[in-house]
Design an enzyme around this catalytic site. Structure first.
Site, short mmCIF file in Angstrom:
data_model
loop_
_atom_site.label_atom_id
_atom_site.label_comp_id
_atom_site.label_asym_id
_atom_site.label_seq_id
_atom_site.Cartn_x
_atom_site.Cartn_y
_atom_site.Cartn_z
N THR A 269 -0.50 -1.32 -26.30
CA THR A 269 0.64 -1.34 -25.38
C THR A 269 1.71 -2.31 -25.86
O THR A 269 2.91 -2.03 -25.79
CB THR A 269 0.19 -1.71 -23.96
N HIS B 15 3.68 -0.71 -28.52
CA HIS B 15 4.69 0.19 -27.96
C HIS B 15 5.92 -0.60 -27.51
O HIS B 15 7.06 -0.19 -27.75
CB HIS B 15 4.11 0.96 -26.77
#
Length: 341
Positions: free
Chosen positions: A40, A43
Site C-alpha cells: 500500500t 501505491h
C-alpha cells in the site's frame, strides 16, 4: 518529530518535521522502533489512481510497526509505560451493527492508519488503546513490525480447515508467501504457490513450500500430476489480484473447493461463472485481520515454531528510506524494515 510524509500530489515520499501527535483520553502514544514498507505504501509512493482518490495531502503514511508505549490516555487500562506493542491499522467506529456484534473487521466505517489518518512512519504514533497489541517477549522487533501483513496472511490462510488438504496460493508476494508458510505449518498436505517473479518464488522455496511454480515456464497441471494429485486443489488462496491467476485457480480447484480472496484486481474481472456453479465452489473475500483473534493466532504460530525470518530481506536506517522504497519498487525484495532507533 521526523516523519515520512506524502507531501505532494506526485511520485515520491519526503522526510518532514511535524508536531508530535496529541494524546487523547483513550489513546496510547507509541515511540516507534521499527516500521515495514507495505505494498500500500508503494501505491502511495507511486501516486497511482487509487492513491489519488484516497490519500489526503499532506499525510504521514505507514501502518506496519513496532514500538513502545511512552504515553497513556486518562481512560486507558491494561497498558503500562514501556510495553512493547504493534497495532491494528483499521480504526473501527464501534457503533455499526458489525462492530456491536463483535465483527469489527467488517466495520463499514473503517479508517486506515497511514491512509485516512496519520501513520507510523514517524518517531511517534497515537492510536486508540483498543487497537494496540502487546508483543510477547520471545518475538523479535523485526517480526513484530510485520504483524500487520502477517495478519492478512493468517486471516486468509486460516479461513478454512487446511489439515491434510492440497492448497494453491496464487501470488508470491510477501503476504502470499507467508500464507503458504502458514498453510504448511498447520498441516496442509501439498502447498503450491505460483507467480512469474523468480526472486519471490525462490523466497517461497526458502520458506519450505512444497512447490513454487513459475507459471511462465511450468504447467500447473503437470505439477499436480507430479505431486500425485488427481482431483484438484481443495483450498485456494488468491493473493495476486491477477485475473489470469484467478482463472487458473478456478480451473484447478476440486469440486466443493473453497477459495479465500485477498488480492485486489486492477479493474473489473470477468470469469467463467459456470465453473463456480457446477463445481460448487465457495468464495470468501478477505479484508484485514479479525480483531483480535487473528493477532493471537499470529503470536501463537511464531511461538510454535513458524519461521518467517527469510521473508525479511532488507533492513535500512530511516535516513536511508529511499533505498528501502527502491528495493520494494524493484520487485526484488521480501519485506523491507526501516529502523527508527
Amino acid at each position: 518529530m521526523k516523519a515520512l510524509s506524502k507531501l505532494k500530489a506526485e511520485e515520491g515520499i519526503w522526510m518532514t518535521d511535524v508536531p508530535v501527535p496529541e494524546l487523547g483520553h483513550n489513546d496510547l502514544l507509541i515511540k516507534i522502533r521499527k516500521t515495514a514498507i507495505c505494498g500500500t505504501d508503494v501505491h502511495i509512493y507511486n501516486w497511482d489512481e487509487w492513491s489519488q482518490k484516497t490519500i489526503p495531502v499532506p499525510m504521514v503514511v505507514g501502518h506496519e510497526y513496532v514500538g513502545e508505549v511512552v504515553g497513556i490516555g486518562q481512560e486507558v487500562k491494561g497498558f503500562k509505560i514501556g510495553d512493547r506493542v504493534s497495532g491494528e491499522g483499521h480504526i473501527t467506529c464501534g457503533h455499526c451493527r458489525n462492530c456491536r456484534g463483535g465483527r469489527t473487521h467488517l466495520c463499514r466505517n473503517t479508517i486506515g492508519v497511514g491512509v485516512n489518518r496519520p501513520g507510523c512512519f514517524a518517531e511517534y504514533l497515537v492510536i486508540p488503546a483498543f487497537n494496540a497489541f502487546k508483543i510477547p517477549d520471545n518475538i523479535s522487533d523485526d517480526l513484530a513490525s510485520i504483524f500487520d501483513p502477517f495478519g492478512n496472511a493468517v486471516h486468509t490462510a486460516l479461513s478454512f480447515d487446511l489439515v491434510g488438504e492440497d492448497v494453491l496460493v496464487s501470488g508470491a508476494g510477501p503476504i502470499g508467501i507467508m500464507a503458504a508458510a502458514v498453510a504448511k505449518h498447520v498441516g496442509a498436505r501439498n502447498v503450491v504457490i505460483t507467480d512469474v517473479n523468480e526472486y519471490r518464488l525462490e523466497l517461497a522455496r526458502k520458506m519450505g513450500i512444497t512447490r513454487a511454480v513459475n507459471v511462465a515456464k511450468e504447467n500447473l497441471n503437470d505439477v499436480m500430476a507430479e505431486l500425485g494429485m488427481t482431483e484438484g486443489f481443495d483450498v485456494g488462496l488468491e493473493m495476486s489480484g491477477a485475473p489470469p491467476a484467478f482463472r487458473t485457480m478456478l480451473d484447478t480447484m476440486n469440486h466443493g473447493g473453497r477459495i479465500a480472496m485477498l488480492g485486489i484486481p486492477p479493474s473489473d474481472m470477468s470469469i467463467d461463472w459456470t465453473k463456480v456453479i457446477f463445481k460448487g465452489l465457495f468464495i470468501k473475500g478477505i479484508y484485514g485481520r479479525e480483531m483480535f483473534e487473528t493477532w493471537y493466532k499470529m503470536a501463537a504460530l511464531i511461538q510454535s515454531g513458524l519461521d518467517l525470518s527469510p521473508i525479511i530481506t532488507h533492513r535500512f536506517s530511516i535516513d536511508d528510506f529511499q533505498k528501502g522504497f527502491d528495493a520494494m519498487c524493484s520487485g526484488q525484495s521480501g519485506k523491507v524494515i526501516l529502523s527508527w532507533d
